[in-house]
Design an enzyme around this catalytic site. Structure first.
Site, PDB file in Angstrom:
ATOM      1  N   GLU A   1       4.024  -4.106 -13.804  1.00 23.77           N
ATOM      2  CA  GLU A   1       5.398  -4.492 -14.183  1.00 23.77           C
ATOM      3  C   GLU A   1       6.283  -3.250 -14.381  1.00 23.77           C
ATOM      4  OE1 GLU A   1       5.452  -7.780 -14.001  1.00 23.77           O
ATOM      5  OE2 GLU A   1       7.496  -8.233 -14.631  1.00 23.77           O
TER       6      GLU A   1
ATOM      7  N   PRO B   1       0.818  -1.217   0.000  1.00 22.70           N
ATOM      8  CA  PRO B   1       0.000   0.000   0.000  1.00 22.70           C
ATOM      9  C   PRO B   1       0.856   1.274   0.000  1.00 22.70           C
ATOM     10  CG  PRO B   1      -0.891  -1.602   1.549  1.00 22.70           C
ATOM     11  CD  PRO B   1       0.393  -2.186   1.037  1.00 22.70           C
TER      12      PRO B   1
ATOM     13  N   GLY C   1       5.026   1.259  -4.145  1.00 20.58           N
ATOM     14  CA  GLY C   1       4.824   0.565  -5.413  1.00 20.58           C
ATOM     15  C   GLY C   1       6.073   0.678  -6.265  1.00 20.58           C
ATOM     16  N   SER C   2       6.247   1.863  -6.885  1.00 22.89           N
ATOM     17  CA  SER C   2       7.448   2.086  -7.695  1.00 22.89           C
ATOM     18  C   SER C   2       8.708   2.038  -6.831  1.00 22.89           C
ATOM     19  CB  SER C   2       7.358   3.450  -8.386  1.00 22.89           C
ATOM     20  OG  SER C   2       6.197   3.533  -9.166  1.00 22.89           O
TER      21      SER C   2
ATOM     22  N   THR D   1       5.692   1.204 -13.998  1.00 18.53           N
ATOM     23  CA  THR D   1       4.926   2.197 -14.772  1.00 18.53           C
ATOM     24  C   THR D   1       5.762   2.749 -15.938  1.00 18.53           C
ATOM     25  OG1 THR D   1       5.745   4.024 -13.428  1.00 18.53           O
ATOM     26  CG2 THR D   1       3.700   2.961 -12.667  1.00 18.53           C
ATOM     27  N   SER D   2       5.087   3.473 -16.816  1.00 16.11           N
ATOM     28  CA  SER D   2       5.800   4.112 -17.944  1.00 16.11           C
ATOM     29  C   SER D   2       6.915   5.026 -17.438  1.00 16.11           C
ATOM     30  CB  SER D   2       4.818   4.934 -18.788  1.00 16.11           C
ATOM     31  OG  SER D   2       3.949   4.078 -19.485  1.00 16.11           O
ATOM     32  N   GLU D   3       6.621   5.742 -16.347  1.00 16.85           N
ATOM     33  CA  GLU D   3       7.624   6.681 -15.822  1.00 16.85           C
ATOM     34  C   GLU D   3       8.863   5.913 -15.349  1.00 16.85           C
ATOM     35  OE1 GLU D   3       4.378   6.655 -15.097  1.00 16.85           O
ATOM     36  OE2 GLU D   3       3.734   8.517 -16.064  1.00 16.85           O
TER      37      GLU D   3
ATOM     38  N   GLY E   1     -18.218   5.021 -32.341  1.00 17.73           N
ATOM     39  CA  GLY E   1     -19.239   5.990 -31.910  1.00 17.73           C
ATOM     40  C   GLY E   1     -19.889   5.523 -30.609  1.00 17.73           C
TER      41      GLY E   1
HETATM   42  C1  LIG Z   1      -3.772  -5.036 -12.787  1.00 16.24           C
HETATM   43  C2  LIG Z   1      -2.548  -4.925 -11.940  1.00 16.24           C
HETATM   44  C3  LIG Z   1      -1.834  -6.067 -11.612  1.00 16.24           C
HETATM   45  C4  LIG Z   1      -0.714  -5.975 -10.775  1.00 16.24           C
HETATM   46  N1  LIG Z   1      -0.056  -7.136 -10.403  1.00 16.24           N
HETATM   47  C5  LIG Z   1       0.961  -7.066  -9.496  1.00 16.24           C
HETATM   48  C6  LIG Z   1       1.574  -8.256  -8.982  1.00 16.24           C
HETATM   49  O1  LIG Z   1       1.214  -9.375  -9.369  1.00 16.24           O
HETATM   50  N2  LIG Z   1       2.529  -8.127  -8.041  1.00 16.24           N
HETATM   51  C7  LIG Z   1       2.952  -6.918  -7.575  1.00 16.24           C
HETATM   52  O2  LIG Z   1       3.833  -6.885  -6.719  1.00 16.24           O
HETATM   53  N3  LIG Z   1       2.399  -5.767  -8.047  1.00 16.24           N
HETATM   54  C8  LIG Z   1       1.413  -5.809  -8.987  1.00 16.24           C
HETATM   55  N4  LIG Z   1       0.828  -4.654  -9.456  1.00 16.24           N
HETATM   56  C9  LIG Z   1       1.252  -3.373  -8.904  1.00 16.24           C
HETATM   57  C10 LIG Z   1       2.037  -2.511  -9.884  1.00 16.24           C
HETATM   58  O3  LIG Z   1       3.291  -3.083 -10.136  1.00 16.24           O
HETATM   59  C11 LIG Z   1       2.125  -1.110  -9.265  1.00 16.24           C
HETATM   60  O4  LIG Z   1       0.819  -0.557  -9.308  1.00 16.24           O
HETATM   61  C12 LIG Z   1       3.108  -0.215  -9.968  1.00 16.24           C
HETATM   62  O5  LIG Z   1       4.422  -0.661  -9.755  1.00 16.24           O
HETATM   63  C13 LIG Z   1       2.997   1.249  -9.485  1.00 16.24           C
HETATM   64  O6  LIG Z   1       3.016   1.320  -8.101  1.00 16.24           O
HETATM   65  P1  LIG Z   1       1.883   2.187  -7.352  1.00 16.24           P
HETATM   66  O7  LIG Z   1       0.556   1.711  -7.816  1.00 16.24           O
HETATM   67  O8  LIG Z   1       2.150   2.130  -5.899  1.00 16.24           O
HETATM   68  O9  LIG Z   1       2.068   3.658  -7.882  1.00 16.24           O
HETATM   69  P2  LIG Z   1       3.127   4.707  -7.344  1.00 16.24           P
HETATM   70  O10 LIG Z   1       4.468   4.121  -7.250  1.00 16.24           O
HETATM   71  O11 LIG Z   1       2.570   5.373  -6.121  1.00 16.24           O
HETATM   72  O12 LIG Z   1       3.142   5.756  -8.537  1.00 16.24           O
HETATM   73  C14 LIG Z   1       2.137   6.742  -8.723  1.00 16.24           C
HETATM   74  C15 LIG Z   1       2.578   7.618  -9.916  1.00 16.24           C
HETATM   75  O13 LIG Z   1       3.844   8.245  -9.610  1.00 16.24           O
HETATM   76  C16 LIG Z   1       4.787   7.903 -10.607  1.00 16.24           C
HETATM   77  N5  LIG Z   1       6.134   7.770 -10.020  1.00 16.24           N
HETATM   78  C17 LIG Z   1       6.482   7.078  -8.906  1.00 16.24           C
HETATM   79  N6  LIG Z   1       7.788   7.137  -8.716  1.00 16.24           N
HETATM   80  C18 LIG Z   1       8.306   7.865  -9.727  1.00 16.24           C
HETATM   81  C19 LIG Z   1       9.615   8.291 -10.094  1.00 16.24           C
HETATM   82  N7  LIG Z   1      10.702   7.949  -9.397  1.00 16.24           N
HETATM   83  N8  LIG Z   1       9.770   9.050 -11.216  1.00 16.24           N
HETATM   84  C20 LIG Z   1       8.685   9.407 -11.945  1.00 16.24           C
HETATM   85  N9  LIG Z   1       7.421   9.036 -11.654  1.00 16.24           N
HETATM   86  C21 LIG Z   1       7.235   8.286 -10.552  1.00 16.24           C
HETATM   87  C22 LIG Z   1       4.304   6.581 -11.187  1.00 16.24           C
HETATM   88  O14 LIG Z   1       4.852   6.338 -12.474  1.00 16.24           O
HETATM   89  C23 LIG Z   1       2.797   6.792 -11.185  1.00 16.24           C
HETATM   90  O15 LIG Z   1       2.438   7.556 -12.307  1.00 16.24           O
HETATM   91  C24 LIG Z   1      -0.290  -4.718 -10.297  1.00 16.24           C
HETATM   92  C25 LIG Z   1      -0.999  -3.569 -10.650  1.00 16.24           C
HETATM   93  C26 LIG Z   1      -2.113  -3.651 -11.451  1.00 16.24           C
HETATM   94  C27 LIG Z   1      -2.875  -2.399 -11.778  1.00 16.24           C
END
Ligand SMILES: Cc1cc2nc3c(=O)[nH]c(=O)nc-3n(C[C@H](O)[C@H](O)[C@H](O)COP(=O)(O)OP(=O)(O)OC[C@H]3O[C@@H](n4cnc5c(N)ncnc54)[C@H](O)[C@@H]3O)c2cc1C
Length: 380
Positions: free
Chosen positions: A365, A129, A132-133, A367-369, A341
């Site tokens: 896997e 929670p 993530g990144s 994010t794009s960033e 449409g």
């Molecule tokens: C359908 C789905 C399946 C998934 N399956 C798995 C799984 O099996 N196992 C698992 O462990 N995870 C899983 N995930 C989690 C996924 O890997 C994370 O959602 C992802 O890594 C982003 O983490 P976050 O959601 O906490 O976003 P955050 O890290 O909070 O990011 C929020 C925003 O900030 C940006 N950001 C964060 N840090 C930086 C930086 N340093 N520079 C620039 N931008 C930044 C991000 O790119 C994003 O736009 C899954 C997610 C989804 C939606």
């Protein structure tokens, strides 16, 4: 560098397309609407060697290289992203690569044959929670107690979290060390203290499972440490490239499906006494979609080949493929909705499903960033 598929890979594509059109496409809409986990389709996929397809032959697997697996991924996702995601989740490329490279022999002997037959399903739990990144910030803790590890913490967004039989959990084993203090553990989900709750309110990929996971004094033997203690982050970074190419292929399949749907609709729908496919605006939109799909496909297969060659730049090109293909998939799916449409806004046609499903691709896997950070780091 020119890239062509082998005769065997063309045969794999034909077999995967047959399977996808016969077993996935007919139930895609129903499973999406009812959030049905496709256990039946997964079992059939396993019989065709499409589940856990990268498991080596010595453990009963098809032993597909990254390129062959990507061919299958593209075809399954073209038929339906939600069901295909569940099939890929039996043992996603990252799990298999991690156990292949850093796991002990007993782990491969015990679990790989069960993944191949889909008698057991895997998951990987990295995200939390609060982190993530920022993997280095992971708060889930693993503490050694004699011959055992005791794990406590919360994970979220875990694909297959409520379905998996075994999960690779990433936990902190050295509190002061950030990403240098992480380790990977192989955790059977029947272990006391593992609890998973399905996330019900997601935008797309309805047929696949996503969960919050809680680990409460969950104890596993010391032997369940995967690789070296405190080296988990580096182990993961070593095996992420094939997983990211797989997501790029998922995006190519999704974008191709959206393009197929747009062409089908545009040639049938008439306005002003002619099919809308005769209007230049629609024709140009379809031409741009096709260009995006082909460019994404080319980069994806090139990245897969770099992984198979063990090239030094595989990580960077895999990130470029994941970034480019996933963002193109979102755009192409959006264009497909526009070409439909009002019919693109309801479940009668698959365009809206592709639009919802595609949106996960630039997020999971990495994010794009984060992919951009990886690419820039590789270059600078
Ligand atoms: C359908 C789905 C399946 C998934 N399956 C798995 C799984 O099996 N196992 C698992 O462990 N995870 C899983 N995930 C989690 C996924 O890997 C994370 O959602 C992802 O890594 C982003 O983490 P976050 O959601 O906490 O976003 P955050 O890290 O909070 O990011 C929020 C925003 O900030 C940006 N950001 C964060 N840090 C930086 C930086 N340093 N520079 C620039 N931008 C930044 C991000 O790119 C994003 O736009 C899954 C997610 C989804 C939606």
């Amino acid at each position: 560098m020119p890239f062509t598929l082998t005769d065997e890979q063309h045969a794999i594509r034909r077999a995967a397309r047959d399977f996808a059109e016969n077993e996935i496409a007919p139930v895609a809409r129903e499973y999406d609407e009812n959030f049905t986990y496709p256990r039946d389709v997964i079992e059939t996929a396993a019989q065709h060697d499409f589940a856990a397809r990268t498991v080596p032959a010595e453990y009963g697997g098809a032993g597909m290289d990254v390129t062959s697996s990507v061919v299958v991924t593209e075809e399954l996702w073209r038929a339906d992203p939600g069901i295909a995601n569940a099939i890929d989740g039996v043992a996603f490329a990252t799990n298999v690569s991690l156990l292949e490279r850093y796991g002990d022999e007993w782990m491969r002997e015990e679990w790989f044959p069960k993944f191949v037959s889909a008698d057991a399903l895997a998951a990987i739990a990295i995200s939390e929670p609060g982190h993530g990144s920022d993997i280095g910030g992971i708060e889930t803790r693993a503490e050694q107690d004699g011959d055992e590890w005791v794990l406590n913490g919360a994970k979220t967004w875990i694909s297959n979290g409520t379905k998996a039989d075994v999960v690779i959990v990433v936990a902190k084993t050295d509190s002061g060390e950030g990403h240098r203090g992480l380790s990977c553990f192989l955790v059977p989900t029947e272990t006391d203290g593992y609890e998973a709750e399905r996330i019900e309110n997601k935008l797309g990929l309805h047929a696949s499972d996503l969960a919050d996971v809680h680990l409460d004094d969950m104890t596993v033997p010391a032997a369940n440490l995967v690789g070296e203690e405190n080296r988990g982050f580096y182990h993961l970074m070593d095996v992420l490239a094939p997983g990211r190419v797989e997501v790029a292929a998922q995006a190519v399949g999704t974008a191709q499906a959206a393009l197929d749907a747009a062409i089908s609709y545009a040639t049938q729908r008439e306005q002003f006494n002619r099919p809308i496919s005769e209007f230049q605006a629609i024709r140009h939109s379809i031409a741009e979609m096709e260009t995006a799909v082909e460019a994404a496909r080319s980069l994806t297969y090139r990245a897969a080949a770099r992984c198979d060659e063990g090239a030094n730049d595989a990580t960077r090109i895999a990130s470029a493929a994941k970034l480019f293909a996933s963002e193109r998939a979102v755009e192409v799916a959006d264009d497909a909705v526009q070409i439909h449409g009002g019919a693109g806004y309801v479940t009668d046609f698959p365009a809206e499903r592709y639009y919802r499903d595609a949106r996960a691709l630039p997020i999971f896997e990495g994010t794009s960033e984060i992919q951009k950070n990886v690419i820039a780091k590789g270059l600078l």
